[in-house]
Design a protein around this motif. Sequence first.
Motif, mmCIF file in Angstrom:
data_model
loop_
_atom_site.group_PDB
_atom_site.id
_atom_site.type_symbol
_atom_site.label_atom_id
_atom_site.label_comp_id
_atom_site.label_asym_id
_atom_site.label_seq_id
_atom_site.Cartn_x
_atom_site.Cartn_y
_atom_site.Cartn_z
ATOM 1 N N LEU A 1 0.933 -1.356 -0.217
ATOM 2 C CA LEU A 1 -0.125 -0.011 -0.107
ATOM 3 C C LEU A 1 0.715 1.229 -0.110
ATOM 4 N N SER A 2 2.009 1.513 0.691
ATOM 5 C CA SER A 2 2.789 2.306 0.733
ATOM 6 C C SER A 2 3.471 2.546 -0.547
ATOM 7 N N GLN A 3 3.801 1.734 -1.167
ATOM 8 C CA GLN A 3 4.322 1.841 -2.453
ATOM 9 C C GLN A 3 3.458 2.468 -3.540
ATOM 10 N N VAL A 4 1.939 1.955 -3.410
ATOM 11 C CA VAL A 4 1.285 2.443 -4.324
ATOM 12 C C VAL A 4 1.085 3.958 -4.164
ATOM 13 N N LEU A 5 0.842 4.194 -2.872
ATOM 14 C CA LEU A 5 0.682 5.754 -2.562
ATOM 15 C C LEU A 5 1.599 6.684 -2.834
ATOM 16 N N ALA A 6 2.965 5.976 -3.072
ATOM 17 C CA ALA A 6 4.109 6.821 -3.115
ATOM 18 C C ALA A 6 4.552 7.219 -4.593
ATOM 19 N N LEU A 7 3.674 6.542 -5.487
ATOM 20 C CA LEU A 7 3.787 6.908 -6.906
ATOM 21 C C LEU A 7 3.534 8.246 -7.384
ATOM 22 N N PRO A 8 2.319 8.517 -6.857
ATOM 23 C CA PRO A 8 1.886 10.017 -7.704
ATOM 24 C C PRO A 8 2.843 10.979 -7.149
ATOM 25 N N VAL A 9 3.613 11.001 -5.884
ATOM 26 C CA VAL A 9 4.168 11.940 -5.552
ATOM 27 C C VAL A 9 5.562 12.035 -6.450
ATOM 28 N N ALA A 10 6.243 10.835 -6.797
ATOM 29 C CA ALA A 10 7.260 10.716 -7.409
ATOM 30 C C ALA A 10 7.355 11.341 -8.912
ATOM 31 N N ILE A 11 6.028 11.078 -9.543
ATOM 32 C CA ILE A 11 5.876 11.766 -10.833
ATOM 33 C C ILE A 11 5.732 13.125 -10.693
ATOM 34 N N LEU A 12 5.105 13.746 -9.790
ATOM 35 C CA LEU A 12 5.031 14.960 -9.591
ATOM 36 C C LEU A 12 6.232 15.635 -9.640
ATOM 37 N N PHE A 13 7.117 14.846 -8.741
ATOM 38 C CA PHE A 13 8.597 15.362 -8.601
ATOM 39 C C PHE A 13 9.634 15.514 -9.788
ATOM 40 N N ALA A 14 9.447 14.508 -10.684
ATOM 41 C CA ALA A 14 10.034 14.020 -11.769
ATOM 42 C C ALA A 14 9.531 15.205 -12.892
ATOM 43 N N MET A 15 8.406 15.617 -12.843
ATOM 44 C CA MET A 15 7.636 16.515 -13.714
ATOM 45 C C MET A 15 8.570 17.854 -13.069
ATOM 46 N N SER A 16 8.531 18.270 -11.999
ATOM 47 C CA SER A 16 9.056 19.462 -11.520
ATOM 48 C C SER A 16 10.525 19.753 -12.065
ATOM 49 N N PHE A 17 11.263 18.534 -11.753
ATOM 50 C CA PHE A 17 12.696 18.591 -12.278
ATOM 51 C C PHE A 17 12.909 18.836 -13.496
ATOM 52 N N PHE A 18 12.149 18.249 -14.441
ATOM 53 C CA PHE A 18 12.459 18.480 -15.778
ATOM 54 C C PHE A 18 11.972 19.793 -16.515
ATOM 55 N N ARG A 19 10.891 20.373 -15.712
ATOM 56 C CA ARG A 19 10.364 21.666 -16.158
ATOM 57 C C ARG A 19 11.418 22.942 -15.882
ATOM 58 N N LYS A 20 12.213 22.550 -14.727
ATOM 59 C CA LYS A 20 13.328 23.695 -14.134
ATOM 60 C C LYS A 20 14.666 23.437 -15.068
ATOM 61 N N LEU A 21 14.879 21.914 -15.427
ATOM 62 C CA LEU A 21 16.268 21.669 -16.162
ATOM 63 C C LEU A 21 16.299 22.500 -17.381
ATOM 64 N N PRO A 22 17.404 22.995 -17.679
ATOM 65 C CA PRO A 22 17.624 23.796 -18.899
ATOM 66 C C PRO A 22 17.451 22.918 -20.303
ATOM 67 N N ARG A 23 16.803 23.594 -21.110
ATOM 68 C CA ARG A 23 16.556 22.908 -22.363
ATOM 69 C C ARG A 23 17.869 22.732 -23.285
ATOM 70 N N ASP A 24 18.710 23.758 -23.045
ATOM 71 C CA ASP A 24 19.909 23.836 -24.088
ATOM 72 C C ASP A 24 21.187 22.958 -23.269
ATOM 73 N N ASP A 25 21.965 22.464 -23.969
ATOM 74 C CA ASP A 25 23.006 22.053 -23.419
ATOM 75 C C ASP A 25 24.310 22.764 -23.356
ATOM 76 N N LYS A 26 25.123 23.018 -22.321
ATOM 77 C CA LYS A 26 26.332 23.719 -22.577
ATOM 78 C C LYS A 26 27.118 23.210 -23.609
ATOM 79 N N THR A 27 28.125 24.025 -24.143
ATOM 80 C CA THR A 27 29.362 23.970 -24.976
ATOM 81 C C THR A 27 30.214 23.159 -24.355
ATOM 82 N N LYS A 28 30.570 21.892 -24.888
ATOM 83 C CA LYS A 28 31.679 20.962 -24.395
ATOM 84 C C LYS A 28 33.015 21.931 -24.593
ATOM 85 N N ILE A 29 33.788 21.497 -23.474
ATOM 86 C CA ILE A 29 35.313 22.010 -23.625
ATOM 87 C C ILE A 29 36.183 21.275 -24.508
#
Length: 454
Positions: A426-454
């Motif tokens: 039961l605890s694993q089932v209910l933890a899933l929606p929170v993990a999905i929200l965290f992942a969505m938030s992370f990728f919204r904030k992650l820059p879209r453009d890569d830095k130029t490699k050295i």
Amino acid sequence: MQKKEISQYEKMTNTPIPQLILTLSVPSVISMLVNNVYNLVDTAFVGRLGTSASGAVGVVFGFMAIIQAFGFMFGQGCGSILSRALGKQDKESASVHASAGFYGAMLCGILIMAVGFMWLDDIVMMLGSTETIAPFAKTYISYILAAAPFMCSSLAMNNILRYEGKAALGMVGLMTGAVLNMIADPILMFRMGMGIAGAGLATAVSQVVSWGILLFMFLAGKTETGLSLPKALHAGISVFENIMTTGFPSLLRQGLNSFTTVLLNSQCAVYGDAAVAGMSIVSRIIFFAFSAALGIGQGFQPVSAFNYGAGQYSRIRKGFRFTMLVAEGIIIAACTVLIVFSGNLIALFREDPEVIAVGTRALQLQALATLLLPISMTTEMLFQSTGKRLGASLLSVLRSGLLFIPFLLILSYFRGLSGIQEAQPLSQVLALPVAILFAMSFFRKLPRDDKTKI
């Protein structure tokens, strides 16, 4: 830059994501499968000594999780930092953090050993032993305590190697120890008549051998970083603080796993040794089934950390999607087998009708819930590898304790043994929606453009 540095940098930032993750995952998957085969074989051998001895392994397993918690804290903490440092091509900082992580883990293992031997009797009972399980648990845990410094620092070294992108070197050390353990178990337990003491001695010796092999990899210059005592001593409080806070989600997760194992054993003890043994067997089977998916996740961690440091953000997105899909495919296949053959699998470890009855239902429920676990796992690994400490800690707390502990206490009160079997799923089932929200938030904030490699 030296040739070796360029080669490793290019490998981590240029190799196609599926190829890179699978290459880094294979050693982790093999290591985990072999180690879990050992755990299952060990459980089966000890089961031949009786239900109380089988229960003792489950009890001590909770204490081993404490040792692992500190090993993972230092290993994952310094590993995440050094991998990002290598991504920025700062090898000196990477070596300082590797050294501090290794010696910090060793010191923690020594402290755990000292405290454990001072309060051995109390600890055995606190871990959830019954009066009949306690003598077996005390014998077994004595050997585990003696090996604690080696276990703790071995985990640190293995994680350092993984985050360097050299998981194959770690695989050699871990697999050698696990195979040695499987060979030594029946010899010491039955041929030499040592019983459960033989199982404990085999585990301790194998851990020391693994430690020696892993240490050799660093001393022989096969790694990107080195382990220097002077560097660790002069690292400064800020370095250790950085390692421990970055690795804190691992400590939290493993520590809560240990606490919940103890709590689970205590709740099961009310229903006798068969309940303790049954749930212990289920835990090991589930972890074995999940280990391949976890190995894929461990292959993703250095890719995520290294490319985050290098500013190659598109590779993190690709890696996350690939890891989640592959891990889910593995879990669907493994859990189907567990659900269909649950009773037969429990019987392999203990041919006791009560143990089989307890374990069969618990295994089926946990296998169903484990189908949802890859999303939570990959998200948690993403946050820790990129240094998002708070998010990683919250995800660890949620799945490992914040939901499971109250569910276990409440359901065991109202539904007895059935409630104990239902709490973890039961605890694993209910933890899933929170993990999905965290992942969505992370990728919204992650820059879209890569830095130029050295």
